[in-house]
Scaffold this motif. Structure first.
Motif, short mmCIF file in Angstrom:
data_model
loop_
_atom_site.label_atom_id
_atom_site.label_comp_id
_atom_site.label_asym_id
_atom_site.label_seq_id
_atom_site.Cartn_x
_atom_site.Cartn_y
_atom_site.Cartn_z
N ASN A 3 0.66 -1.35 0.04
CA ASN A 3 -0.04 0.08 -0.05
C ASN A 3 0.63 1.29 -0.14
O ASN A 3 0.52 2.41 -0.46
CB ASN A 3 -0.93 -0.01 1.31
N ARG A 4 1.84 1.02 0.82
CA ARG A 4 2.79 2.44 0.65
C ARG A 4 3.40 2.52 -0.61
O ARG A 4 3.62 3.95 -0.97
CB ARG A 4 4.02 2.05 1.80
N ILE A 5 3.94 1.62 -1.27
CA ILE A 5 4.34 1.62 -2.52
C ILE A 5 3.39 2.08 -3.68
O ILE A 5 3.71 3.35 -4.46
CB ILE A 5 4.99 0.43 -3.11
N LEU A 6 2.11 1.60 -3.48
CA LEU A 6 1.02 2.19 -4.39
C LEU A 6 0.76 3.75 -4.09
O LEU A 6 0.28 4.64 -4.78
CB LEU A 6 -0.09 1.44 -4.09
N ASN A 7 0.66 4.02 -2.57
CA ASN A 7 0.44 5.61 -2.39
C ASN A 7 1.56 6.56 -3.07
O ASN A 7 1.35 7.45 -3.59
CB ASN A 7 0.66 5.69 -0.60
N VAL A 8 2.78 5.89 -3.04
CA VAL A 8 3.93 6.73 -3.64
C VAL A 8 3.76 6.90 -5.16
O VAL A 8 3.96 7.81 -5.58
CB VAL A 8 5.16 6.30 -3.19
N ALA A 9 3.33 5.67 -5.64
CA ALA A 9 3.07 5.52 -7.11
C ALA A 9 1.90 6.64 -7.42
O ALA A 9 2.08 7.38 -8.53
CB ALA A 9 2.58 4.36 -7.60
N LEU A 16 3.79 13.65 -12.26
CA LEU A 16 4.24 13.54 -13.79
C LEU A 16 3.06 14.18 -14.53
O LEU A 16 3.38 14.83 -15.56
CB LEU A 16 4.22 12.16 -14.00
N VAL A 17 1.95 13.95 -14.27
CA VAL A 17 0.70 14.27 -15.24
C VAL A 17 0.61 15.83 -15.10
O VAL A 17 0.59 16.54 -16.02
CB VAL A 17 -0.53 13.84 -14.73
N PHE A 18 0.70 16.52 -13.93
CA PHE A 18 0.85 17.91 -13.83
C PHE A 18 2.14 18.57 -14.43
O PHE A 18 2.04 19.67 -15.01
CB PHE A 18 0.47 18.41 -12.62
N GLY A 19 3.17 17.88 -14.19
CA GLY A 19 4.23 18.56 -14.70
C GLY A 19 4.56 18.42 -16.14
O GLY A 19 4.91 19.41 -16.70
N THR A 20 3.95 17.47 -16.79
CA THR A 20 4.10 17.57 -18.34
C THR A 20 2.96 18.23 -18.81
O THR A 20 3.49 18.88 -19.78
CB THR A 20 3.62 15.99 -18.68
N LEU A 21 1.65 18.45 -18.09
CA LEU A 21 1.01 19.43 -18.34
C LEU A 21 1.33 21.10 -18.58
O LEU A 21 1.33 21.86 -19.34
CB LEU A 21 -0.36 19.34 -17.89
N ALA A 40 6.56 10.37 -20.26
CA ALA A 40 6.26 10.69 -18.88
C ALA A 40 4.93 10.98 -18.46
O ALA A 40 4.34 10.56 -17.38
CB ALA A 40 7.25 12.13 -18.50
N ARG A 41 4.02 11.44 -19.50
CA ARG A 41 2.56 11.47 -19.36
C ARG A 41 2.02 10.37 -19.27
O ARG A 41 1.16 10.08 -18.43
CB ARG A 41 2.08 12.27 -20.50
N TYR A 42 2.57 9.17 -20.04
CA TYR A 42 1.83 7.96 -19.98
C TYR A 42 2.13 7.24 -18.70
O TYR A 42 1.40 6.55 -18.22
CB TYR A 42 2.36 7.03 -21.07
N ALA A 43 3.61 7.55 -18.24
CA ALA A 43 4.08 6.82 -16.90
C ALA A 43 3.17 7.34 -15.73
O ALA A 43 2.70 6.65 -14.86
CB ALA A 43 5.43 7.17 -16.70
N GLY A 44 2.77 8.68 -15.88
CA GLY A 44 2.04 9.45 -14.82
C GLY A 44 0.63 8.88 -14.77
O GLY A 44 0.08 8.46 -13.49
N PHE A 45 0.02 8.76 -15.77
CA PHE A 45 -1.30 8.13 -15.88
C PHE A 45 -1.20 6.55 -15.38
O PHE A 45 -2.32 6.09 -14.67
CB PHE A 45 -2.06 8.17 -17.24
N ALA A 46 -0.39 5.86 -15.75
CA ALA A 46 -0.08 4.59 -15.35
C ALA A 46 -0.28 4.29 -13.81
O ALA A 46 -0.63 3.38 -13.35
CB ALA A 46 1.09 3.91 -16.19
N CYS A 47 0.78 5.26 -13.28
CA CYS A 47 1.07 5.30 -11.79
C CYS A 47 -0.53 5.56 -11.04
O CYS A 47 -0.83 4.78 -10.44
CB CYS A 47 2.13 6.40 -11.40
N ILE A 48 -1.55 6.26 -11.56
CA ILE A 48 -2.42 6.76 -10.92
C ILE A 48 -3.55 5.61 -11.34
O ILE A 48 -4.20 4.99 -10.40
CB ILE A 48 -3.09 7.88 -11.67
#
Length: 409
Positions: A3-9, A16-21, A40-48
């Motif tokens: 859960n901690r890893i997922l929270n960090v993700a 990543l999403v806001f940064g790339t925007l 980076a945008r794709y990675a951000g959405f994948a993490c979310i």
């Protein structure tokens, strides 16, 4: 632990999403960064998405018992936020829109440049040859060209790392910008918008224009640097706009050269001979362009320019035998007197469209459309007007003698 890893993700995904925007909207990064921003945008959405999948138990509890209503609202809010982020990122990546928040809009292109770039119908490649640490000095301005049209791509070349490519494009000095269009190449060694846009104009045109300045009648000389009599500054400006300037002695030619883009008659003090007038008529009849700049008499006994003025009148334009004076006081702002009329009014015309600057005309004569023209003469259109407190002074002798002016009652 999971859960901690997922929270960090989840937090990493949001960053990543806001940064790339923000990176896309700012336009501060060059096109070479686009692949990194996209991934980076794709990675951000994948993490979310991973974070949300890892919270499936909590999401399920939202729909149980008394918390179902609040849980549904929370889930809808999360989905709405994600949807907005997806749409904003999509639009930002497609439109490449950026905002210039500087006080004087120093990173914004002029309206003329924007119109030129947005009208492109074929790809234009811009290559900047410079040391890598100098790329930021070019990026802010050149990204404006890329953002104005999808036809423009910008590439930054480190000359130290890719000397062969610099040699291929015949780059002689660092800081050279190369425009490439349909197999043609134009090089610019300065970073001002004016010079860059002129380089673009040249590569689009493909051919050099010719401006012929007539000579032999006391005209202003395009090779003379005298501030009052010389036109070397005008010639330099024309050269920046892809014009080659040459002199033309019509008395020695049977016709205007076939490669003339425009003929400039700049302030003659002696009249043209009949064969010269006929040569100009033939040139105009074939669609040629002539710029007449006829100064008022500078002496009481100055010879009249009867033949030249008659030619101009054939085109529906009347030149007054006078000197325009202006007592509005606007000239004082420029450090001039009443003999330099100032204009701030420009009737609708393509030449002055969007033009809002004050202009001054040292020692000018009146130029007006001939009333009633149209049936057998072209219709002239005024596009500059001096102030209501200006007039055409016909007492040239008195004006030259005293330098004083007064409006007749």
């Amino acid at each position: 632990m999971l859960n901690r890893i997922l929270n960090v993700a989840g937090w990493v995904g949001i960053v990543l999403v806001f940064g790339t925007l923000l990176a896309t909207l700012s336009g501060r990064l060059g096109p070479e960064w686009d692949p990194y921003i996209r991934w980076a945008r794709y990675a951000g959405f994948a993490c979310i998405v991973l974070y949300m999948l890892g919270q499936w138990r909590e999401i399920g509890r939202m729909f149980q018992g008394r918390q179902a209503r609040l849980g549904s609202m929370a889930l809808v809010s999360v989905i709405a936020v994600l949807g907005i982020l997806v749409i904003l990122n999509y639009l930002a990546s497609r439109e490449k829109k950026r905002w210039d928040l500087t006080k004087n809009q120093i990173y914004s292109l002029s309206e003329q440049t924007t119109k030129l770039v947005s009208s492109l119908t074929a790809p234009v490649k811009i290559l900047i040859f410079a040391p890598e640490d100098e790329f930021p000095a070019y990026r802010d301005r050149l990204n404006g060209y890329a953002n104005a049209s999808k036809q423009v791509t910008v590439e930054y070349i480190d000359t130290a790392k890719r000397p062969a490519l610099a040699k291929q494009y015949d780059v002689q000095v660092n800081g050279t910008t190369v425009f490439e269009y349909m197999g043609r190449v134009e090089r610019v060694t300065t970073n001002t918008e004016q010079d860059l846009t002129n380089g673009l104009i040249k590569v689009l045109a493909g051919t050099e224009h010719k401006a012929y300045f007539t000579a032999g009648h006391g005209e202003h000389d395009p090779t003379n640097s005298d501030r009052r009599l010389g036109y070397s500054g005008i010639a330099a400006g024309l050269a920046r706009d892809n014009f080659k300037v040459e002199k033309l002695v019509l008395a020695q030619e049977s016709d205007v050269p076939a490669d003339a883009t425009v003929v400039v008659i700049a302030g003659p003090t002696a009249d043209f001979f009949p064969p010269e007038i006929e040569a100009l008529k033939r040139y105009i009849a074939k669609g040629g362009k002539v710029l007449f700049m006829v100064d008022p008499p500078d002496k009481v006994d100055s010879p009249p320019l009867s033949s030249l003025i008659a030619l101009i009148e054939e085109w529906g334009v009347q030149l007054g035998n006078d000197v325009v004076v202006d007592v509005s006081g606007m000239g004082q702002l420029l450090g001039t007197g009443p003999e330099v009329p100032v204009a701030a009014t420009y009737p609708p015309h393509p030449i002055t469209e969007g033009f809002t600057f004050v202009t001054a005309y040292p020692t000018a004569r009146s130029v007006t459309p001939i009333p009633g023209a149209g049936a057998d003469k072209p219709v002239a259109q005024a596009f500059i007007q001096t102030s209501p407190r200006s007039w055409a002074e016909t007492d040239i002798k008195g004006l030259l003698a005293t330098g004083e002016v007064s409006m007749d009652p």
